[in-house]
Design an enzyme around this catalytic site. Structure first.
Site, PDB file in Angstrom:
ATOM      1  N   TYR A 172     -15.900  -4.901   2.193  1.00 61.59           N
ATOM      2  CA  TYR A 172     -16.738  -4.988   3.404  1.00 61.59           C
ATOM      3  C   TYR A 172     -17.977  -4.108   3.359  1.00 61.59           C
ATOM      4  O   TYR A 172     -18.390  -3.576   4.394  1.00 61.59           O
ATOM      5  CB  TYR A 172     -15.930  -4.569   4.655  1.00 61.59           C
ATOM      6  CG  TYR A 172     -14.617  -5.303   4.871  1.00 61.59           C
ATOM      7  CD1 TYR A 172     -14.566  -6.694   4.932  1.00 61.59           C
ATOM      8  CD2 TYR A 172     -13.428  -4.596   5.054  1.00 61.59           C
ATOM      9  CE1 TYR A 172     -13.361  -7.349   5.153  1.00 61.59           C
ATOM     10  CE2 TYR A 172     -12.219  -5.248   5.279  1.00 61.59           C
ATOM     11  CZ  TYR A 172     -12.199  -6.617   5.329  1.00 61.59           C
ATOM     12  OH  TYR A 172     -11.015  -7.250   5.561  1.00 61.59           O
ATOM     13  N   TYR A 213      -8.394 -12.408  14.590  1.00 63.98           N
ATOM     14  CA  TYR A 213      -8.474 -12.051  13.162  1.00 63.98           C
ATOM     15  C   TYR A 213      -7.078 -12.228  12.578  1.00 63.98           C
ATOM     16  O   TYR A 213      -6.113 -11.650  13.087  1.00 63.98           O
ATOM     17  CB  TYR A 213      -8.939 -10.600  12.958  1.00 63.98           C
ATOM     18  CG  TYR A 213      -8.914 -10.208  11.494  1.00 63.98           C
ATOM     19  CD1 TYR A 213      -9.977 -10.519  10.649  1.00 63.98           C
ATOM     20  CD2 TYR A 213      -7.798  -9.585  10.942  1.00 63.98           C
ATOM     21  CE1 TYR A 213      -9.931 -10.211   9.299  1.00 63.98           C
ATOM     22  CE2 TYR A 213      -7.748  -9.263   9.592  1.00 63.98           C
ATOM     23  CZ  TYR A 213      -8.820  -9.578   8.783  1.00 63.98           C
ATOM     24  OH  TYR A 213      -8.764  -9.281   7.443  1.00 63.98           O
ATOM     25  N   ASP A 264       1.091 -13.389  15.358  1.00 65.88           N
ATOM     26  CA  ASP A 264       0.649 -12.545  14.245  1.00 65.88           C
ATOM     27  C   ASP A 264       0.728 -11.093  14.734  1.00 65.88           C
ATOM     28  O   ASP A 264      -0.158 -10.616  15.440  1.00 65.88           O
ATOM     29  CB  ASP A 264      -0.780 -12.927  13.847  1.00 65.88           C
ATOM     30  CG  ASP A 264      -1.314 -12.036  12.729  1.00 65.88           C
ATOM     31  OD1 ASP A 264      -0.653 -11.045  12.368  1.00 65.88           O
ATOM     32  OD2 ASP A 264      -2.419 -12.339  12.230  1.00 65.88           O
ATOM     33  N   LYS A 293       1.297  -4.520   7.624  1.00 69.73           N
ATOM     34  CA  LYS A 293       0.705  -3.193   7.825  1.00 69.73           C
ATOM     35  C   LYS A 293       1.746  -2.064   7.987  1.00 69.73           C
ATOM     36  O   LYS A 293       2.233  -1.558   6.985  1.00 69.73           O
ATOM     37  CB  LYS A 293      -0.256  -3.249   9.010  1.00 69.73           C
ATOM     38  CG  LYS A 293      -1.529  -4.037   8.658  1.00 69.73           C
ATOM     39  CD  LYS A 293      -2.676  -3.745   9.600  1.00 69.73           C
ATOM     40  CE  LYS A 293      -3.999  -4.242   9.044  1.00 69.73           C
ATOM     41  NZ  LYS A 293      -4.414  -5.560   9.516  1.00 69.73           N
TER      42      LYS A 293
HETATM   43  C1  LIG Z   1      -4.768  -6.796   8.823  1.00 72.09           C
HETATM   44  C2  LIG Z   1      -4.348  -8.062   9.477  1.00 72.09           C
HETATM   45  C3  LIG Z   1      -4.010  -9.211   8.734  1.00 72.09           C
HETATM   46  C4  LIG Z   1      -4.152  -9.248   7.230  1.00 72.09           C
HETATM   47  O1  LIG Z   1      -3.280  -8.393   6.585  1.00 72.09           O
HETATM   48  P1  LIG Z   1      -3.599  -7.958   5.050  1.00 72.09           P
HETATM   49  O2  LIG Z   1      -2.393  -7.184   4.668  1.00 72.09           O
HETATM   50  O3  LIG Z   1      -4.853  -7.161   5.089  1.00 72.09           O
HETATM   51  O4  LIG Z   1      -3.754  -9.229   4.285  1.00 72.09           O
HETATM   52  C5  LIG Z   1      -3.574 -10.332   9.407  1.00 72.09           C
HETATM   53  N1  LIG Z   1      -3.475 -10.341  10.754  1.00 72.09           N
HETATM   54  C6  LIG Z   1      -3.774  -9.273  11.514  1.00 72.09           C
HETATM   55  C7  LIG Z   1      -3.609  -9.344  12.990  1.00 72.09           C
HETATM   56  C8  LIG Z   1      -4.229  -8.103  10.904  1.00 72.09           C
HETATM   57  O5  LIG Z   1      -4.568  -7.042  11.655  1.00 72.09           O
END
Ligand SMILES: *Cc1c(COP(=O)(O)O)cnc(C)c1O
Length: 422
Positions: free
Chosen positions: A15, A143, A245, A274
């Site tokens: 980025y 996102y 998500d 994460k």
């Molecule tokens: C960070 C994130 C992702 C992507 O995860 P990566 O491990 O970076 O591929 C997907 N969805 C949300 C809501 C996120 O914050």
């Protein structure tokens, strides 16, 4: 060697325009919430390395299970072999996830886990003879990751702009306004919009995907749990699956173990990542309900889920994740997060500037949204000079600390934010 020569940039950073990126602090050690730099500084970390390091750095209990597991075996594939770390973690996740989210599919990153969720949803319908249902509805400001399908579902041109010409059009609905405690009137129109959209598109729609309660990288927007309950009803009425998500929100960030716990609704598929592995190894999971899982059980092998990342269920990652969940529960993290929330709210009150659009906070997240991203362009260096590591992006200055942060550390961070606006 001539020290005035710039070293070659073998390392390509994310980025950032490599031509004029600022000098980055080099980290040589980290402990708790402190990053130690090569040039002898100590920085309090408020971002917990993209929100993953919830237990702080260099945690003795996590280090121990990692090393113990490495001394047994560090990896075997799950294609045709099995092992206890993956089995135990799957069982633990089934236990702590809401409702009947009982079936855990591992992968190596959040983006891939979202991809798996989408594949699951599409194949769920196909396995029942509904190959038309293959679109995914998503929310404005979302996102979901940086891979192609997740870029398509996302709504943030900062991340996807360079690819807008190859991304197909998607069906998107507006995320509700009004925050966590939105009035019924605020929710009426977004719920009606979702209802209309699903009614119009359901024959082609496999699923609705949302970041529940808190949208993160797309703009740190908070919305009402009532919207999730409404979305659940609408999806049920039209045979559309609901995907959460929780890659960013999972493990306490919104003040509950999962953001899903704020509402009655239970999704059909939930994605976590994460904080799952606390910053030790990249890992994620896509967790399906009994209903979704059953649609893959068949005498036909073509109905099996055809996905399998090389590192899925990595024993090191699973061992750390399992221990991380134990710590979270045993040390009553939800109480710590609630306390962090109180401090953020209390100190945000004192931060005032006409450059600020809004200050928002939920659980262990606080964000100050400014009118112009230019306002924040000097913040990074301002904070580093004062011993704080914050990385604002676009027009958002946010804090998502490790839950083990001390009052003193958190208050210092919030004071630096106030000084900046003063
Ligand atoms: C960070 C994130 C992702 C992507 O995860 P990566 O491990 O970076 O591929 C997907 N969805 C949300 C809501 C996120 O914050």
């Amino acid at each position: 060697m001539d020290s005035s020569l710039t070293p070659p940039e073998n390392l390509w950073y994310p980025y950032v325009q490599m031509k004029n990126r600022p000098e980055y602090p080099e980290i040589v050690r980290a402990e708790g919430c402190i990053l130690f730099t090569r040039d002898g500084r100590e920085l309090i970390d408020v971002i917990s390395s993209w929100w993953s390091v919830i237990h702080g750095y260099n945690h003795p209990a996590l280090n121990k299970v990692l090393v113990d597991q490495a001394n047994r075996f560090s990896h075997v594939m799950l294609g045709g072999l099995t092992h206890q770390p993956a089995q135990l973690l799957a069982a633990k996740l089934a236990e702590i996830c809401p409702g009947d989210l009982n079936h855990v599919f591992f992968s190596d990153s959040g983006s891939v886990a979202v991809e798996v969720a989408v594949k699951m949803a599409i194949q769920f319908h196909r396995n029942q003879g509904n190959s038309e249902k293959r679109r995914i509805i998503s929310l404005s400001g979302a996102y979901h990751g940086d891979t192609f399908k997740t870029m398509e579902l996302g709504d943030d041109s900062d991340f996807t702009g360079a690819f807008s010409h190859v991304l197909p059009d998607t069906v998107r609905v507006n995320v509700p306004k009004g925050g966590y405690n939105a009035e019924e009137a605020d929710l009426k129109s977004p719920i009606a919009e979702l209802q209309d959209t699903v009614v119009r598109h359901h024959p082609q729609t496999a699923a609705l995907i949302v970041e529940p309660i808190l949208q993160c990288a797309g703009g740190f927007r908070i919305y009402s749990p009532a919207y999730l309950d409404a979305a659940r009803e609408i999806c049920d009425r039209h045979n559309v699956l609901l995907i959460y998500d929780e890659v960013a929100t999972g493990f306490g960030r919104t003040g509950r173990l999962f953001a899903a716990n704020h509402a009655n609704a239970v999704p059909d598929i939930m994605v976590i990542g994460k904080a799952l592995t606390a910053g030790y190894l990249g890992h994620a999971a896509t967790i399906a309900s009994n209903k979704v899982y059953r649609a893959f059980l068949s005498n036909e092998s073509s109905k099996a889920l055809m996905h399998g990342p090389t590192y899925m269920g990595n024993p090191l990652a699973c061992a750390v994740a399992f221990e991380g969940i134990r710590l979270f529960q045993e040390e009553n993290y939800l109480e710590k997060i609630n306390h962090i929330h109180q401090l953020i709210v209390q100190e945000f009150e004192k931060i005032c500037s006409e450059k600020i659009v809004e200050k928002r906070a939920i659980g262990g997240m606080g964000v100050i949204e400014v009118k112009s991203s230019a306002t924040l362009s000097n913040f990074r260096s301002f904070a580093i000079e004062r011993g704080v590591w914050i990385r604002p992006f676009a027009s958002y200055l946010y804090v998502m600390p490790a839950y083990v942060i001390s009052d003193e550390q958190l208050l210092k961070i919030l004071r630096v934010m106030r000084e900046f606006f003063d």
